[in-house]
Motif scaffolding. Structure first.
Motif, PDB file in Angstrom:
ATOM      1  N   ALA A  44       0.822  -1.218   0.000  1.00  0.00           N
ATOM      2  CA  ALA A  44       0.000   0.000   0.000  1.00  0.00           C
ATOM      3  C   ALA A  44       0.855   1.267   0.000  1.00  0.00           C
ATOM      4  CB  ALA A  44      -0.939  -0.003   1.205  1.00  0.00           C
ATOM      5  N   ASN A  45       2.009   1.224   0.662  1.00  0.00           N
ATOM      6  CA  ASN A  45       2.898   2.386   0.741  1.00  0.00           C
ATOM      7  C   ASN A  45       4.129   2.224  -0.137  1.00  0.00           C
ATOM      8  OD1 ASN A  45       1.266   3.723   2.701  1.00  0.00           O
ATOM      9  ND2 ASN A  45       2.088   2.335   4.255  1.00  0.00           N
ATOM     10  N   GLY A  46       4.016   1.392  -1.147  1.00  0.00           N
ATOM     11  CA  GLY A  46       5.156   1.165  -2.030  1.00  0.00           C
ATOM     12  C   GLY A  46       6.079   0.100  -1.460  1.00  0.00           C
ATOM     13  N   PHE A  47       7.236  -0.033  -2.088  1.00  0.00           N
ATOM     14  CA  PHE A  47       8.200  -1.035  -1.641  1.00  0.00           C
ATOM     15  C   PHE A  47       9.121  -0.437  -0.576  1.00  0.00           C
ATOM     16  CE2 PHE A  47       6.901  -2.391  -5.864  1.00  0.00           C
ATOM     17  CZ  PHE A  47       6.606  -3.730  -5.636  1.00  0.00           C
ATOM     18  N   PRO A  48       9.689  -1.274   0.285  1.00  0.00           N
ATOM     19  CA  PRO A  48      10.543  -0.754   1.365  1.00  0.00           C
ATOM     20  C   PRO A  48      11.845  -0.150   0.835  1.00  0.00           C
ATOM     21  CG  PRO A  48      10.619  -3.145   1.296  1.00  0.00           C
ATOM     22  CD  PRO A  48       9.529  -2.742   0.354  1.00  0.00           C
ATOM     23  N   ILE A  49      12.404   0.774   1.614  1.00  0.00           N
ATOM     24  CA  ILE A  49      13.683   1.402   1.266  1.00  0.00           C
ATOM     25  C   ILE A  49      14.800   0.547   1.844  1.00  0.00           C
ATOM     26  CG2 ILE A  49      15.124   3.447   1.534  1.00  0.00           C
ATOM     27  CD1 ILE A  49      12.527   5.063   1.852  1.00  0.00           C
ATOM     28  N   PRO A  50      15.689   0.006   1.007  1.00  0.00           N
ATOM     29  CA  PRO A  50      16.738  -0.900   1.505  1.00  0.00           C
ATOM     30  C   PRO A  50      17.890  -0.144   2.157  1.00  0.00           C
ATOM     31  CG  PRO A  50      16.968  -0.605  -0.840  1.00  0.00           C
ATOM     32  CD  PRO A  50      15.725   0.134  -0.447  1.00  0.00           C
ATOM     33  N   LEU A  51      18.578  -0.842   3.037  1.00  0.00           N
ATOM     34  CA  LEU A  51      19.763  -0.261   3.666  1.00  0.00           C
ATOM     35  C   LEU A  51      20.916  -0.193   2.670  1.00  0.00           C
ATOM     36  CD1 LEU A  51      21.058   0.777   6.288  1.00  0.00           C
ATOM     37  CD2 LEU A  51      21.644  -1.604   6.835  1.00  0.00           C
ATOM     38  N   TYR A  52      21.043  -1.190   1.807  1.00  0.00           N
ATOM     39  CA  TYR A  52      22.074  -1.224   0.772  1.00  0.00           C
ATOM     40  C   TYR A  52      21.418  -1.531  -0.564  1.00  0.00           C
ATOM     41  CZ  TYR A  52      25.181  -1.753   4.780  1.00  0.00           C
ATOM     42  OH  TYR A  52      25.842  -1.575   5.961  1.00  0.00           O
ATOM     43  N   ARG A  53      22.071  -1.087  -1.641  1.00  0.00           N
ATOM     44  CA  ARG A  53      21.566  -1.354  -2.989  1.00  0.00           C
ATOM     45  C   ARG A  53      22.700  -1.876  -3.869  1.00  0.00           C
ATOM     46  NH1 ARG A  53      16.641   1.398  -4.333  1.00  0.00           N
ATOM     47  NH2 ARG A  53      17.163   0.911  -6.495  1.00  0.00           N
ATOM     48  N   TRP A  54      22.386  -2.815  -4.735  1.00  0.00           N
ATOM     49  CA  TRP A  54      23.320  -3.285  -5.752  1.00  0.00           C
ATOM     50  C   TRP A  54      22.594  -3.355  -7.086  1.00  0.00           C
ATOM     51  CZ3 TRP A  54      23.264  -5.309  -0.852  1.00  0.00           C
ATOM     52  CH2 TRP A  54      24.471  -5.263  -0.142  1.00  0.00           C
ATOM     53  N   GLU A  55      23.355  -3.140  -8.145  1.00  0.00           N
ATOM     54  CA  GLU A  55      22.800  -3.294  -9.485  1.00  0.00           C
ATOM     55  C   GLU A  55      23.803  -4.067 -10.334  1.00  0.00           C
ATOM     56  OE1 GLU A  55      21.635   0.343 -11.286  1.00  0.00           O
ATOM     57  OE2 GLU A  55      20.494   1.030  -9.522  1.00  0.00           O
ATOM     58  N   ASP A  56      23.271  -4.861 -11.249  1.00  0.00           N
ATOM     59  CA  ASP A  56      24.158  -5.642 -12.101  1.00  0.00           C
ATOM     60  C   ASP A  56      23.518  -5.775 -13.478  1.00  0.00           C
ATOM     61  OD1 ASP A  56      26.467  -7.219 -12.583  1.00  0.00           O
ATOM     62  OD2 ASP A  56      25.222  -9.015 -12.461  1.00  0.00           O
ATOM     63  N   HIS A  57      24.254  -5.406 -14.500  1.00  0.00           N
ATOM     64  CA  HIS A  57      23.787  -5.537 -15.873  1.00  0.00           C
ATOM     65  C   HIS A  57      24.732  -6.494 -16.568  1.00  0.00           C
ATOM     66  CE1 HIS A  57      22.307  -3.394 -19.780  1.00  0.00           C
ATOM     67  NE2 HIS A  57      22.482  -4.696 -19.965  1.00  0.00           N
ATOM     68  N   TYR A  58      24.245  -7.652 -16.903  1.00  0.00           N
ATOM     69  CA  TYR A  58      25.091  -8.715 -17.444  1.00  0.00           C
ATOM     70  C   TYR A  58      24.640  -9.070 -18.854  1.00  0.00           C
ATOM     71  CZ  TYR A  58      26.875 -13.497 -18.040  1.00  0.00           C
ATOM     72  OH  TYR A  58      27.485 -14.621 -18.520  1.00  0.00           O
ATOM     73  N   PHE A  59      25.617  -9.236 -19.744  1.00  0.00           N
ATOM     74  CA  PHE A  59      25.313  -9.651 -21.110  1.00  0.00           C
ATOM     75  C   PHE A  59      26.306 -10.727 -21.524  1.00  0.00           C
ATOM     76  CE2 PHE A  59      26.512  -9.312 -25.609  1.00  0.00           C
ATOM     77  CZ  PHE A  59      25.304  -9.654 -26.198  1.00  0.00           C
ATOM     78  N   GLU A  60      25.785 -11.763 -22.200  1.00  0.00           N
ATOM     79  CA  GLU A  60      26.668 -12.812 -22.724  1.00  0.00           C
ATOM     80  C   GLU A  60      26.341 -13.052 -24.185  1.00  0.00           C
ATOM     81  OE1 GLU A  60      27.187 -17.606 -22.232  1.00  0.00           O
ATOM     82  OE2 GLU A  60      27.043 -16.404 -20.400  1.00  0.00           O
ATOM     83  N   ASP A  61      27.367 -12.995 -25.022  1.00  0.00           N
ATOM     84  CA  ASP A  61      27.205 -13.273 -26.444  1.00  0.00           C
ATOM     85  C   ASP A  61      26.981 -14.776 -26.603  1.00  0.00           C
ATOM     86  OD1 ASP A  61      27.653 -13.895 -29.180  1.00  0.00           O
ATOM     87  OD2 ASP A  61      28.786 -12.040 -29.424  1.00  0.00           O
ATOM     88  N   ILE A  62      25.779 -15.164 -27.047  1.00  0.00           N
ATOM     89  CA  ILE A  62      25.475 -16.590 -27.109  1.00  0.00           C
ATOM     90  C   ILE A  62      26.268 -17.306 -28.204  1.00  0.00           C
ATOM     91  CG2 ILE A  62      23.167 -16.267 -26.170  1.00  0.00           C
ATOM     92  CD1 ILE A  62      22.059 -16.577 -29.005  1.00  0.00           C
ATOM     93  N   MET A  63      26.826 -16.548 -29.149  1.00  0.00           N
ATOM     94  CA  MET A  63      27.611 -17.171 -30.218  1.00  0.00           C
ATOM     95  C   MET A  63      29.018 -17.513 -29.743  1.00  0.00           C
ATOM     96  SD  MET A  63      25.281 -17.281 -32.424  1.00  0.00           S
ATOM     97  CE  MET A  63      26.232 -17.957 -33.798  1.00  0.00           C
ATOM     98  N   THR A  64      29.584 -16.624 -28.935  1.00  0.00           N
ATOM     99  CA  THR A  64      30.962 -16.851 -28.469  1.00  0.00           C
ATOM    100  C   THR A  64      31.006 -17.372 -27.040  1.00  0.00           C
ATOM    101  OG1 THR A  64      31.196 -14.600 -27.611  1.00  0.00           O
ATOM    102  CG2 THR A  64      31.726 -14.954 -29.935  1.00  0.00           C
TER     103      THR A  64
END
Length: 207
Positions: free
Chosen positions: A177-197
């Motif tokens: 109801a009040n949105g999602f909680p505010i975390p003490l720590y945050r991490w982000e990860d953007h991962y890409f893998e070339d499926i051909m290689t």
């Protein structure tokens, strides 16, 4: 899937209204039955149907539990509930069908159980019945002590011992109801893998 069936009848010299009220009221579980119910949380409630989560002690006071999601529906003509229990660990499904009725000056709680069991318990069904009966007799005794206290105090009907729950309750809406909680720590990860290689490439690391 193998099932064991148990029918048990609890009889006590308490008024049916009081007897049924306590039997139908899940809010007293972790207050009165501390040695059997370790945790309880209502997930959904609308009209005659409820869904809740609870953890049951296997060997009190050791922190060893079995957890269930319970689907519960009130049946007015039975003055009680029928329920489906799903174990969160194994996915096994158990069933119960309950009745609260008068018998002369006494009250009867009749419960039928269908337990989905492992192969071990099909080899030792009498042991299963003994352990279950022993546990449930303790629960019945604890309920009887509550009713005895009410009778002695002259309070036949008593509000639930947990906060009142609205007739319509949705755990998801309640928690977001009040949105999602505010975390003490945050991490982000953007991962890409070339499926051909098959070569991975981290586009942005954790932070």
């Amino acid at each position: 899937m193998s099932y064991l069936y148990i029918k048990r009848t609890v009889e006590t010299n308490a008024p049916l209204d009081m007897f049924a009220e306590l039997g139908n009221d899940w809010t007293h579980f972790i207050h009165v039955h501390r040695k059997s119910h370790a945790a309880f949380q209502l997930l959904f409630k609308k009209d005659k149907r409820e869904i809740f989560f609870y953890k049951s002690y296997l060997f009190y006071p050791l922190p060893i539990y079995k957890s269930f999601i319970v689907f519960r529906e009130y049946v007015p003509e039975q003055n009680a509930y029928r329920q489906i229990y799903m174990e969160t660990g194994s996915g096994r499904v158990h069933y119960s069908n309950n009745y609260n009725i008068s018998s002369g000056s006494n009250s009867l709680g009749i419960a039928e159980f269908w337990f989905s069991t492992s192969k071990f318990w099909t080899l030792f069904p009498k042991l299963f019945f003994y352990l279950f009966s022993r546990r449930m007799r303790i629960v019945a005794h604890e309920d009887n002590m509550v009713m005895k206290e009410r009778l002695e105090s002259g309070v036949i009907n008593q509000p639930a011992c947990a906060p009142k729950v609205d007739e319509s309750f949705d755990f998801y809406i309640e928690k977001t109801a009040n949105g999602f909680p505010i975390p003490l720590y945050r991490w982000e990860d953007h991962y890409f893998e070339d499926i051909m290689t098959g070569h991975p490439q981290v586009i942005s690391g954790s932070k």
